[in-house]
Design a protein around this motif. Sequence first.
Motif, PDB file in Angstrom:
ATOM      1  N   LYS B 323       0.813  -1.223   0.000  1.00  0.00           N
ATOM      2  CA  LYS B 323       0.000   0.000   0.000  1.00  0.00           C
ATOM      3  C   LYS B 323       0.848   1.275   0.000  1.00  0.00           C
ATOM      4  CE  LYS B 323      -3.909   1.943  -0.293  1.00  0.00           C
ATOM      5  NZ  LYS B 323      -4.707   1.842  -1.510  1.00  0.00           N
ATOM      6  N   PRO B 324       1.774   1.398   0.998  1.00  0.00           N
ATOM      7  CA  PRO B 324       2.575   2.638   0.961  1.00  0.00           C
ATOM      8  C   PRO B 324       3.426   2.749  -0.298  1.00  0.00           C
ATOM      9  CG  PRO B 324       3.287   1.184   2.748  1.00  0.00           C
ATOM     10  CD  PRO B 324       2.042   0.605   2.194  1.00  0.00           C
ATOM     11  N   ILE B 325       3.922   1.600  -0.783  1.00  0.00           N
ATOM     12  CA  ILE B 325       4.743   1.668  -2.001  1.00  0.00           C
ATOM     13  C   ILE B 325       3.868   2.110  -3.172  1.00  0.00           C
ATOM     14  CG2 ILE B 325       6.027   0.276  -3.675  1.00  0.00           C
ATOM     15  CD1 ILE B 325       7.178  -1.280  -1.345  1.00  0.00           C
ATOM     16  N   SER B 326       2.653   1.567  -3.224  1.00  0.00           N
ATOM     17  CA  SER B 326       1.722   1.951  -4.290  1.00  0.00           C
ATOM     18  C   SER B 326       1.438   3.455  -4.236  1.00  0.00           C
ATOM     19  CB  SER B 326       0.434   1.149  -4.140  1.00  0.00           C
ATOM     20  OG  SER B 326      -0.607   1.754  -4.824  1.00  0.00           O
ATOM     21  N   ASN B 327       1.224   3.964  -3.002  1.00  0.00           N
ATOM     22  CA  ASN B 327       0.983   5.396  -2.847  1.00  0.00           C
ATOM     23  C   ASN B 327       2.164   6.217  -3.332  1.00  0.00           C
ATOM     24  OD1 ASN B 327      -1.580   5.330  -1.867  1.00  0.00           O
ATOM     25  ND2 ASN B 327      -0.958   5.245   0.277  1.00  0.00           N
ATOM     26  N   LEU B 328       3.372   5.717  -3.006  1.00  0.00           N
ATOM     27  CA  LEU B 328       4.566   6.466  -3.413  1.00  0.00           C
ATOM     28  C   LEU B 328       4.688   6.497  -4.936  1.00  0.00           C
ATOM     29  CD1 LEU B 328       7.142   5.292  -0.741  1.00  0.00           C
ATOM     30  CD2 LEU B 328       6.167   7.565  -1.002  1.00  0.00           C
ATOM     31  N   PHE B 329       4.376   5.376  -5.563  1.00  0.00           N
ATOM     32  CA  PHE B 329       4.453   5.356  -7.029  1.00  0.00           C
ATOM     33  C   PHE B 329       3.352   6.215  -7.657  1.00  0.00           C
ATOM     34  CE2 PHE B 329       7.138   1.492  -6.511  1.00  0.00           C
ATOM     35  CZ  PHE B 329       8.243   2.013  -7.156  1.00  0.00           C
ATOM     36  N   PHE B 330       2.186   6.223  -7.005  1.00  0.00           N
ATOM     37  CA  PHE B 330       1.092   7.063  -7.475  1.00  0.00           C
ATOM     38  C   PHE B 330       1.520   8.530  -7.428  1.00  0.00           C
ATOM     39  CE2 PHE B 330      -2.959   9.354  -6.647  1.00  0.00           C
ATOM     40  CZ  PHE B 330      -3.621   9.006  -7.808  1.00  0.00           C
ATOM     41  N   ARG B 331       2.171   8.849  -6.323  1.00  0.00           N
ATOM     42  CA  ARG B 331       2.658  10.214  -6.144  1.00  0.00           C
ATOM     43  C   ARG B 331       3.692  10.556  -7.228  1.00  0.00           C
ATOM     44  NH1 ARG B 331       5.450  11.710  -0.548  1.00  0.00           N
ATOM     45  NH2 ARG B 331       6.565  13.535  -1.252  1.00  0.00           N
ATOM     46  N   ALA B 332       4.571   9.594  -7.495  1.00  0.00           N
ATOM     47  CA  ALA B 332       5.590   9.838  -8.526  1.00  0.00           C
ATOM     48  C   ALA B 332       4.913  10.063  -9.880  1.00  0.00           C
ATOM     49  CB  ALA B 332       6.547   8.662  -8.594  1.00  0.00           C
ATOM     50  N   THR B 383      12.247   3.062  -1.043  1.00  0.00           N
ATOM     51  CA  THR B 383      11.355   2.326  -0.143  1.00  0.00           C
ATOM     52  C   THR B 383      11.175   0.911  -0.662  1.00  0.00           C
ATOM     53  OG1 THR B 383      10.216   4.397   0.134  1.00  0.00           O
ATOM     54  CG2 THR B 383       9.133   2.467   1.039  1.00  0.00           C
ATOM     55  N   TRP B 384      11.018   0.833  -1.983  1.00  0.00           N
ATOM     56  CA  TRP B 384      10.833  -0.458  -2.612  1.00  0.00           C
ATOM     57  C   TRP B 384      12.034  -1.382  -2.363  1.00  0.00           C
ATOM     58  CZ3 TRP B 384       8.906  -4.580  -4.102  1.00  0.00           C
ATOM     59  CH2 TRP B 384       9.562  -5.405  -5.008  1.00  0.00           C
ATOM     60  N   HIS B 385      13.246  -0.822  -2.560  1.00  0.00           N
ATOM     61  CA  HIS B 385      14.439  -1.656  -2.395  1.00  0.00           C
ATOM     62  C   HIS B 385      14.631  -2.087  -0.942  1.00  0.00           C
ATOM     63  CE1 HIS B 385      15.954  -1.886  -6.408  1.00  0.00           C
ATOM     64  NE2 HIS B 385      15.699  -0.600  -6.587  1.00  0.00           N
ATOM     65  N   THR B 386      14.239  -1.200  -0.012  1.00  0.00           N
ATOM     66  CA  THR B 386      14.342  -1.567   1.401  1.00  0.00           C
ATOM     67  C   THR B 386      13.441  -2.773   1.676  1.00  0.00           C
ATOM     68  OG1 THR B 386      14.591   0.771   1.829  1.00  0.00           O
ATOM     69  CG2 THR B 386      14.208  -0.635   3.745  1.00  0.00           C
ATOM     70  N   ALA B 387      12.220  -2.683   1.205  1.00  0.00           N
ATOM     71  CA  ALA B 387      11.278  -3.783   1.406  1.00  0.00           C
ATOM     72  C   ALA B 387      11.805  -5.051   0.738  1.00  0.00           C
ATOM     73  CB  ALA B 387       9.926  -3.406   0.835  1.00  0.00           C
ATOM     74  N   PHE B 388      12.430  -4.855  -0.433  1.00  0.00           N
ATOM     75  CA  PHE B 388      12.937  -5.989  -1.197  1.00  0.00           C
ATOM     76  C   PHE B 388      14.073  -6.699  -0.439  1.00  0.00           C
ATOM     77  CE2 PHE B 388      15.521  -7.764  -4.740  1.00  0.00           C
ATOM     78  CZ  PHE B 388      14.561  -8.662  -5.201  1.00  0.00           C
ATOM     79  N   GLY B 389      14.896  -5.906   0.269  1.00  0.00           N
ATOM     80  CA  GLY B 389      16.001  -6.469   1.056  1.00  0.00           C
ATOM     81  C   GLY B 389      15.469  -7.430   2.113  1.00  0.00           C
ATOM     82  N   PHE B 390      14.447  -6.984   2.835  1.00  0.00           N
ATOM     83  CA  PHE B 390      13.831  -7.831   3.851  1.00  0.00           C
ATOM     84  C   PHE B 390      13.263  -9.100   3.226  1.00  0.00           C
ATOM     85  CE2 PHE B 390      13.788  -3.896   6.319  1.00  0.00           C
ATOM     86  CZ  PHE B 390      14.290  -4.390   7.514  1.00  0.00           C
ATOM     87  N   MET B 391      12.725  -8.920   2.047  1.00  0.00           N
ATOM     88  CA  MET B 391      12.105 -10.033   1.336  1.00  0.00           C
ATOM     89  C   MET B 391      13.165 -11.095   1.005  1.00  0.00           C
ATOM     90  SD  MET B 391       8.895  -9.878   0.020  1.00  0.00           S
ATOM     91  CE  MET B 391       8.678  -8.354  -0.859  1.00  0.00           C
ATOM     92  N   THR B 392      14.327 -10.635   0.496  1.00  0.00           N
ATOM     93  CA  THR B 392      15.394 -11.560   0.112  1.00  0.00           C
ATOM     94  C   THR B 392      15.854 -12.369   1.329  1.00  0.00           C
ATOM     95  OG1 THR B 392      16.086  -9.848  -1.401  1.00  0.00           O
ATOM     96  CG2 THR B 392      17.600 -11.670  -1.125  1.00  0.00           C
ATOM     97  N   LEU B 393      15.958 -11.657   2.456  1.00  0.00           N
ATOM     98  CA  LEU B 393      16.386 -12.319   3.675  1.00  0.00           C
ATOM     99  C   LEU B 393      15.396 -13.419   4.061  1.00  0.00           C
ATOM    100  CD1 LEU B 393      18.416 -12.227   6.091  1.00  0.00           C
ATOM    101  CD2 LEU B 393      16.725 -10.817   7.252  1.00  0.00           C
ATOM    102  N   SER B 394      14.121 -13.082   4.045  1.00  0.00           N
ATOM    103  CA  SER B 394      13.123 -14.056   4.471  1.00  0.00           C
ATOM    104  C   SER B 394      13.044 -15.228   3.500  1.00  0.00           C
ATOM    105  CB  SER B 394      11.763 -13.394   4.654  1.00  0.00           C
ATOM    106  OG  SER B 394      11.366 -12.792   3.452  1.00  0.00           O
ATOM    107  N   VAL B 395      13.311 -14.933   2.230  1.00  0.00           N
ATOM    108  CA  VAL B 395      13.271 -15.972   1.202  1.00  0.00           C
ATOM    109  C   VAL B 395      14.415 -16.981   1.408  1.00  0.00           C
ATOM    110  CG1 VAL B 395      13.876 -16.252  -1.225  1.00  0.00           C
ATOM    111  CG2 VAL B 395      12.002 -14.769  -0.587  1.00  0.00           C
ATOM    112  N   SER B 396      15.603 -16.497   1.851  1.00  0.00           N
ATOM    113  CA  SER B 396      16.758 -17.390   2.040  1.00  0.00           C
ATOM    114  C   SER B 396      16.524 -18.375   3.176  1.00  0.00           C
ATOM    115  CB  SER B 396      18.014 -16.580   2.346  1.00  0.00           C
ATOM    116  OG  SER B 396      18.059 -15.456   1.523  1.00  0.00           O
ATOM    117  N   LEU B 397      15.633 -18.006   4.079  1.00  0.00           N
ATOM    118  CA  LEU B 397      15.355 -18.867   5.225  1.00  0.00           C
ATOM    119  C   LEU B 397      14.992 -20.288   4.807  1.00  0.00           C
ATOM    120  CD1 LEU B 397      13.321 -16.644   7.711  1.00  0.00           C
ATOM    121  CD2 LEU B 397      15.541 -17.727   8.070  1.00  0.00           C
ATOM    122  N   GLY B 398      14.222 -20.399   3.723  1.00  0.00           N
ATOM    123  CA  GLY B 398      13.757 -21.700   3.240  1.00  0.00           C
ATOM    124  C   GLY B 398      14.922 -22.640   2.963  1.00  0.00           C
ATOM    125  N   THR B 399      15.941 -22.104   2.271  1.00  0.00           N
ATOM    126  CA  THR B 399      17.100 -22.922   1.905  1.00  0.00           C
ATOM    127  C   THR B 399      17.871 -23.349   3.159  1.00  0.00           C
ATOM    128  OG1 THR B 399      17.204 -21.461   0.002  1.00  0.00           O
ATOM    129  CG2 THR B 399      19.028 -22.991   0.265  1.00  0.00           C
TER     130      THR B 399
END
Lengths: 155, 725
Positions: B323-332, B383-399
């Motif tokens: 949602k916040p990322i969508s708002n930021l892109f809308f703003r852009a 903001t997007w890349h920050t969120a993406f960083g957290f995502m990558t970390l959580s994704v590695s957990l599986g392996t």
Amino acid sequence: MKNIEIFYKPEGRLRLTMEDRSYTEVKLAWASPLSYPDKYLAFMDGKGREIFMVTHPEKELPKDVWEMAKIELHRRYLNGVIHKIVTLKTEFGSTYWRVVTDRGETDFLTQSLQENAQWLTPTYLMLVDVDGNRYEITDINALDERSQELLSVTV
Amino acid sequence: MLSADQNSTVREPEGVLAELTADLTEDGRYGERIVRVTRELVTVLDLSGAVLLTFPISDLESAKNDSLVSGGRLILRSKSHEDLIVAYYSLTMAQQFGELARGIEQLAKGDELSINLLVEKIRCEKCGKLLPEKNGVCPSCINRGKTMLRLGAFLKPYKSKAILLAIYATCSTLLVLVPPKLQGTILDSFNAGNRDPQFLFGMIGIWGGVLVGMATLQVLTGRLTTWLGAHLASDLRTKTYRSIEFLTLDYFDKKPVGAIASRVTQDTDRVWFFLVDGLPFLVINGFMLLAVAAVIFSINPLLAVLILAPIPMVALISMKAWKPISNLFFRASQKMARVHMHLNESLMGIRVVKAFAKEDSEFERFRLRSEELRNANVKADQTWHTAFGFMTLSVSLGTVIHWLVGGTMLFRGELKFGEFYMINAYLGMVYGPLQWFASVNNWFSRAMAGAERIFEIMDMKQEPAFAGGDTRKIEGSVSFNDVRFGYDKSNPVINGVSFDVKAGEMIGLVGQSGAGKSTTINLISRFYEPDQGEILIDGIDFRKLDLRTYRNQIGIVLQEPFLFAGTVAENIKYGNPDASLEEVMEAAKAANAHDFILSKSDGYDTIVGERGAKLSGGEKQRISIARAILHDPRILILDEATSSVDVETERKIQEAILNLVKGRTTFAIAHRLSTLRNADRLLVMDRGKVVEQGTHEELMESKGKFYTLVQTQSAVNEIIGIGAG
């Protein structure tokens, strides 16, 4: 500015006496309310002709006249001055606001914020709702943190 | 007399003729006050029913809606000239109170109440939210199907292709699962002591076949997606353009051209990129996730549960961030539209910019807007890349979990090496797309913000449907019957106008600026519809006429003629594209344009440039007159057609106009009253009303408003001069 008196008689109709002249119906209007919100106040007669203008009303007008003028301006400029944003939500191009203003709590709806949210200065924001009603945030930095956060994501 | 009774409570309402709720209290705070009108009294009550004030209608001299900033107030004036402020209200209610004021005056005159107090819905009955448009639809209730589903509806014409695409996607997903299975089988077979090369070659042969199949499907899917995405985007673009065309004119009064244009181009482009690149991968990989999860479960359910456990967390992060990322892109995207708007404006006004030597300040404004865009883009992307960083970390957990739990099982002999290897390969397939889902979010956010802006346009109030209604050929008689209209509803510009014009008559509209002349012709053209009263064309309410057929029979020559980029001939036959060159030349001759057109090296093939930039003002005007002549309208509108040209050119245009008005009902507005010398009748307007009508001579003799107007404008000299010449 001396020998000026303004008063309501009857209630609702503003009168002005100035030296030896008296005006039975007087309107107040800011000349440039958006660029100079506290300057250039015009006093106009019943036919809409300017009687006089004061550049710095707060400094130049006698205190009681300025107090009376403020009451009239509050009645004439019905913009809400926002103190707090309670909720703010954008959906399908419409933004729903619930706010606390100097006139109490209310909600309103804006569309196309690109045109209807105007930054008059870097910290002074004016919002225009779908019916043309205006709401002002005179200093966004004076808002509480949560309001600022809501605002920063939307506007 | 006025009275204000704070204490008495009102009796059960009897004989209430009208009632409105004001949305501000007497001290200007948000709150409600009820204004109730009976034949005898105007009463104001608070919500508890306590009477705040009353006003006897028998004592009323006048009632008015006093316009204030962001609202208004209802003022009643007594016969002893005392004013009573009855209620304060916002602009939301101002029109209604204006109407109520009119009604109160009717009652005071002893007339029946004849006002149009619509019960306007300002909130959605279902969810209680404010409506973007009074009595309109609630976007969050109606469009609950989400923007995505609404986009999906555009797929309908391409159903078979979409099904084919789904089949391709299913097949390629299933094929992708085969190679790890083969590899695992080879490894397990080796561990079991199998050293037969034939087995290995056989397996690799199958693998090769699968790879060829996957490549083929990839090509087919890619080609089909591109085709489908491009068609959808094109449909979306044309539909948006179509919606914009039919928006009512007040939308264009309020919006800059650049901002509207960016919705047709940029926003549809964003949706297109997503449809072509994002959506197919989202669907294919989503399906693959399910398939892989099923296979891992079939090998070892416990291990499957453990290694797939982080998936909800990844989904949660993705959802939270959306949602916040969508708002930021809308703003852009809004900032981008601002840059576009400024660019459009300064390029169109480049002559003025240069003439005032304002290049530097325009550059500064552009630079600021460009920086705003840059900052908005940086913030959105960061903001997007920050969120993406957290995502990558959580994704590695599986392996990690797989190597920890699966590895232990392997050591204990609870899992075969081939199975361990296979799950490891599948894990990449599950978490790979998951990671990718998040990056699709990036596109998704942009595309949905774009789609929302597009749908906003599609949901806006449209002109009454072009098709439908009476398609008769009109004679051209025009009657206004007590017509009222205001661009801002609470402030009528046309205030009770009535007149009858016979077919073929030439009418001059006269009055000071702001009198309502241009609004009158806007109403005749049906760019707007009256708030009250009716406009009759040949005795029929013009709302019953088919809009397209009606407008086809109206010709307009504006003060600043608008020519489209193209040739002179194309512009003349704009309203009548099938006209032959002979007909075009005939019209140009009647418009006094033929000679100057011939003097151009390309004659009728001369390119006029964007907005007719290569022609003089007088030339453009005569081309627009030729266009009107060829269009052969029954009703002709001349809006200050000669105001911006020199005397000689005006003479030529005058002659052209004389040819044009023959046999047509004509409404002409002209600042120079000489232009209206030939009018059959003049309607003199003042403050939204017709105050005088008659021929020029009659009006001069009666020495009324028109006479004063002629005097004050010093137009007499012009009339005498031209009349003598």
